[in-house]
Design a protein around this motif. Structure first.
Motif, PDB file in Angstrom:
ATOM      1  N   PRO A   1      -9.596  20.879   0.483  1.00 53.78           N
ATOM      2  CA  PRO A   1      -9.337  21.754   1.627  1.00 53.78           C
ATOM      3  C   PRO A   1     -10.127  21.390   2.883  1.00 53.78           C
ATOM      4  O   PRO A   1      -9.675  21.667   3.992  1.00 53.78           O
ATOM      5  CB  PRO A   1      -9.704  23.148   1.122  1.00 53.78           C
ATOM      6  CG  PRO A   1     -10.513  22.946  -0.098  1.00 53.78           C
ATOM      7  CD  PRO A   1     -10.124  21.618  -0.661  1.00 53.78           C
ATOM      8  N   LEU A   2     -11.298  20.768   2.739  1.00 54.06           N
ATOM      9  CA  LEU A   2     -12.081  20.416   3.929  1.00 54.06           C
ATOM     10  C   LEU A   2     -11.451  19.292   4.734  1.00 54.06           C
ATOM     11  O   LEU A   2     -11.840  19.048   5.869  1.00 54.06           O
ATOM     12  CB  LEU A   2     -13.515  20.046   3.534  1.00 54.06           C
ATOM     13  CG  LEU A   2     -14.370  21.190   3.006  1.00 54.06           C
ATOM     14  CD1 LEU A   2     -15.777  20.701   2.680  1.00 54.06           C
ATOM     15  CD2 LEU A   2     -14.421  22.341   3.991  1.00 54.06           C
TER      16      LEU A   2
ATOM     17  N   ALA B   1      -6.502  19.680   8.584  1.00 53.58           N
ATOM     18  CA  ALA B   1      -6.730  19.795  10.028  1.00 53.58           C
ATOM     19  C   ALA B   1      -7.023  21.238  10.433  1.00 53.58           C
ATOM     20  O   ALA B   1      -7.896  21.487  11.264  1.00 53.58           O
ATOM     21  CB  ALA B   1      -5.530  19.253  10.791  1.00 53.58           C
ATOM     22  N   ALA B   2      -6.316  22.193   9.835  1.00 51.26           N
ATOM     23  CA  ALA B   2      -6.532  23.604  10.189  1.00 51.26           C
ATOM     24  C   ALA B   2      -7.944  24.052   9.819  1.00 51.26           C
ATOM     25  O   ALA B   2      -8.557  24.837  10.545  1.00 51.26           O
ATOM     26  CB  ALA B   2      -5.495  24.482   9.499  1.00 51.26           C
ATOM     27  N   VAL B   3      -8.470  23.551   8.714  1.00 51.54           N
ATOM     28  CA  VAL B   3      -9.833  23.901   8.303  1.00 51.54           C
ATOM     29  C   VAL B   3     -10.839  23.267   9.252  1.00 51.54           C
ATOM     30  O   VAL B   3     -11.781  23.930   9.694  1.00 51.54           O
ATOM     31  CB  VAL B   3     -10.092  23.484   6.837  1.00 51.54           C
ATOM     32  CG1 VAL B   3     -11.547  23.708   6.455  1.00 51.54           C
ATOM     33  CG2 VAL B   3      -9.166  24.255   5.898  1.00 51.54           C
ATOM     34  N   ARG B   4     -10.637  22.009   9.582  1.00 51.45           N
ATOM     35  CA  ARG B   4     -11.554  21.341  10.530  1.00 51.45           C
ATOM     36  C   ARG B   4     -11.534  22.056  11.882  1.00 51.45           C
ATOM     37  O   ARG B   4     -12.575  22.240  12.506  1.00 51.45           O
ATOM     38  CB  ARG B   4     -11.188  19.868  10.678  1.00 51.45           C
ATOM     39  CG  ARG B   4     -11.502  19.059   9.420  1.00 51.45           C
ATOM     40  CD  ARG B   4     -11.443  17.560   9.662  1.00 51.45           C
ATOM     41  NE  ARG B   4     -10.224  17.130  10.341  1.00 51.45           N
ATOM     42  CZ  ARG B   4      -9.149  16.645   9.730  1.00 51.45           C
ATOM     43  NH1 ARG B   4      -9.123  16.536   8.424  1.00 51.45           N
ATOM     44  NH2 ARG B   4      -8.103  16.264  10.421  1.00 51.45           N
ATOM     45  N   ASP B   5     -10.354  22.479  12.319  1.00 54.10           N
ATOM     46  CA  ASP B   5     -10.244  23.208  13.595  1.00 54.10           C
ATOM     47  C   ASP B   5     -10.963  24.557  13.523  1.00 54.10           C
ATOM     48  O   ASP B   5     -11.642  24.955  14.473  1.00 54.10           O
ATOM     49  CB  ASP B   5      -8.774  23.432  13.963  1.00 54.10           C
ATOM     50  CG  ASP B   5      -8.051  22.151  14.354  1.00 54.10           C
ATOM     51  OD1 ASP B   5      -8.730  21.120  14.598  1.00 54.10           O
ATOM     52  OD2 ASP B   5      -6.808  22.173  14.397  1.00 54.10           O
ATOM     53  N   ALA B   6     -10.821  25.269  12.395  1.00 55.84           N
ATOM     54  CA  ALA B   6     -11.488  26.565  12.228  1.00 55.84           C
ATOM     55  C   ALA B   6     -13.003  26.397  12.225  1.00 55.84           C
ATOM     56  O   ALA B   6     -13.728  27.206  12.815  1.00 55.84           O
ATOM     57  CB  ALA B   6     -11.023  27.241  10.936  1.00 55.84           C
TER      58      ALA B   6
ATOM     59  N   PRO C   1     -19.092  21.585   0.041  1.00 58.08           N
ATOM     60  CA  PRO C   1     -18.542  21.799  -1.293  1.00 58.08           C
ATOM     61  C   PRO C   1     -19.678  21.969  -2.301  1.00 58.08           C
ATOM     62  O   PRO C   1     -20.751  21.385  -2.141  1.00 58.08           O
ATOM     63  CB  PRO C   1     -17.750  20.515  -1.565  1.00 58.08           C
ATOM     64  CG  PRO C   1     -18.363  19.483  -0.683  1.00 58.08           C
ATOM     65  CD  PRO C   1     -18.915  20.217   0.508  1.00 58.08           C
ATOM     66  N   SER C   2     -19.437  22.763  -3.322  1.00 56.71           N
ATOM     67  CA  SER C   2     -20.398  22.901  -4.413  1.00 56.71           C
ATOM     68  C   SER C   2     -20.452  21.569  -5.161  1.00 56.71           C
ATOM     69  O   SER C   2     -19.446  20.874  -5.279  1.00 56.71           O
ATOM     70  CB  SER C   2     -19.950  24.003  -5.365  1.00 56.71           C
ATOM     71  OG  SER C   2     -20.691  23.954  -6.563  1.00 56.71           O
TER      72      SER C   2
ATOM     73  N   VAL D   1     -13.241  31.020   8.881  1.00 63.98           N
ATOM     74  CA  VAL D   1     -13.340  29.754   8.143  1.00 63.98           C
ATOM     75  C   VAL D   1     -12.864  29.957   6.706  1.00 63.98           C
ATOM     76  O   VAL D   1     -12.119  29.134   6.167  1.00 63.98           O
ATOM     77  CB  VAL D   1     -14.779  29.184   8.189  1.00 63.98           C
ATOM     78  CG1 VAL D   1     -14.917  27.978   7.270  1.00 63.98           C
ATOM     79  CG2 VAL D   1     -15.164  28.819   9.613  1.00 63.98           C
ATOM     80  N   VAL D   2     -13.282  31.050   6.076  1.00 67.57           N
ATOM     81  CA  VAL D   2     -12.856  31.343   4.707  1.00 67.57           C
ATOM     82  C   VAL D   2     -11.329  31.439   4.637  1.00 67.57           C
ATOM     83  O   VAL D   2     -10.691  30.882   3.735  1.00 67.57           O
ATOM     84  CB  VAL D   2     -13.533  32.623   4.180  1.00 67.57           C
ATOM     85  CG1 VAL D   2     -12.849  33.132   2.913  1.00 67.57           C
ATOM     86  CG2 VAL D   2     -15.011  32.357   3.922  1.00 67.57           C
ATOM     87  N   ALA D   3     -10.715  32.121   5.588  1.00 65.13           N
ATOM     88  CA  ALA D   3      -9.254  32.263   5.610  1.00 65.13           C
ATOM     89  C   ALA D   3      -8.578  30.899   5.736  1.00 65.13           C
ATOM     90  O   ALA D   3      -7.577  30.630   5.054  1.00 65.13           O
ATOM     91  CB  ALA D   3      -8.828  33.184   6.744  1.00 65.13           C
ATOM     92  N   ALA D   4      -9.116  30.040   6.573  1.00 63.89           N
ATOM     93  CA  ALA D   4      -8.535  28.703   6.739  1.00 63.89           C
ATOM     94  C   ALA D   4      -8.649  27.896   5.446  1.00 63.89           C
ATOM     95  O   ALA D   4      -7.702  27.208   5.044  1.00 63.89           O
ATOM     96  CB  ALA D   4      -9.212  27.975   7.896  1.00 63.89           C
ATOM     97  N   VAL D   5      -9.809  27.972   4.792  1.00 65.71           N
ATOM     98  CA  VAL D   5      -9.996  27.244   3.534  1.00 65.71           C
ATOM     99  C   VAL D   5      -9.053  27.807   2.460  1.00 65.71           C
ATOM    100  O   VAL D   5      -8.419  27.038   1.729  1.00 65.71           O
ATOM    101  CB  VAL D   5     -11.471  27.300   3.067  1.00 65.71           C
ATOM    102  CG1 VAL D   5     -11.616  26.701   1.671  1.00 65.71           C
ATOM    103  CG2 VAL D   5     -12.373  26.574   4.054  1.00 65.71           C
ATOM    104  N   GLU D   6      -8.952  29.127   2.369  1.00 69.31           N
ATOM    105  CA  GLU D   6      -8.050  29.739   1.380  1.00 69.31           C
ATOM    106  C   GLU D   6      -6.604  29.327   1.618  1.00 69.31           C
ATOM    107  O   GLU D   6      -5.862  29.065   0.669  1.00 69.31           O
ATOM    108  CB  GLU D   6      -8.172  31.263   1.416  1.00 69.31           C
ATOM    109  CG  GLU D   6      -9.468  31.779   0.838  1.00 69.31           C
ATOM    110  CD  GLU D   6      -9.657  33.275   0.997  1.00 69.31           C
ATOM    111  OE1 GLU D   6     -10.466  33.822   0.245  1.00 69.31           O
ATOM    112  OE2 GLU D   6      -9.009  33.895   1.872  1.00 69.31           O
ATOM    113  N   HIS D   7      -6.200  29.245   2.870  1.00 71.03           N
ATOM    114  CA  HIS D   7      -4.834  28.866   3.191  1.00 71.03           C
ATOM    115  C   HIS D   7      -4.572  27.407   2.817  1.00 71.03           C
ATOM    116  O   HIS D   7      -3.469  27.057   2.397  1.00 71.03           O
ATOM    117  CB  HIS D   7      -4.560  29.113   4.680  1.00 71.03           C
ATOM    118  CG  HIS D   7      -3.120  28.940   5.039  1.00 71.03           C
ATOM    119  ND1 HIS D   7      -2.633  27.762   5.552  1.00 71.03           N
ATOM    120  CD2 HIS D   7      -2.064  29.785   4.949  1.00 71.03           C
ATOM    121  CE1 HIS D   7      -1.338  27.886   5.758  1.00 71.03           C
ATOM    122  NE2 HIS D   7      -0.968  29.102   5.402  1.00 71.03           N
ATOM    123  N   ALA D   8      -5.583  26.563   2.977  1.00 75.75           N
ATOM    124  CA  ALA D   8      -5.434  25.137   2.675  1.00 75.75           C
ATOM    125  C   ALA D   8      -5.567  24.845   1.181  1.00 75.75           C
ATOM    126  O   ALA D   8      -5.132  23.797   0.712  1.00 75.75           O
ATOM    127  CB  ALA D   8      -6.476  24.327   3.446  1.00 75.75           C
TER     128      ALA D   8
END
Length: 85
Positions: A24-25, A28-33, A51-52, A77-84
């Motif tokens: 997820p990292l 693009a949406a996560v990087r933008d968030a 990441p863990s 950021v959490v929402a973007a990661v969850e979406h990805a």
């Protein structure tokens, strides 16, 4: 006496689980968030995303004096990661 000069600042840590094999990292949406969150915290706090090392989790941590701002940027950021994920 030196310890009394330290004033703790609010911190928030959220863990986001994702499926094994996903990255997820890299989305693009996560990087933008993340970039938007860092920009909002400039001069007011900081953001750590990593990441863990032991399980499929992304750790999203922030520190800021403004707790509302901190909660907003972490949630975004959490929402973007969850979406990805």
């Amino acid at each position: 006496r030196l310890a009394r000069q330290f004033t703790p600042v609010p911190q928030l840590l959220r863990n986001v689980r994702y499926a094994t094999g996903q990255a997820p990292l890299e989305a693009a949406a996560v990087r933008d968030a993340i970039a938007a969150a860092e920009a909002r915290l400039t001069g007011q706090g900081w953001l750590l995303i990593r990441p863990s090392g032991t399980e499929p989790l992304i750790r999203v941590m922030a520190e800021a004096e403004d707790e509302a701002l901190m909660a907003e940027v972490v949630a975004e950021v959490v929402a973007a990661v969850e979406h990805a994920a």
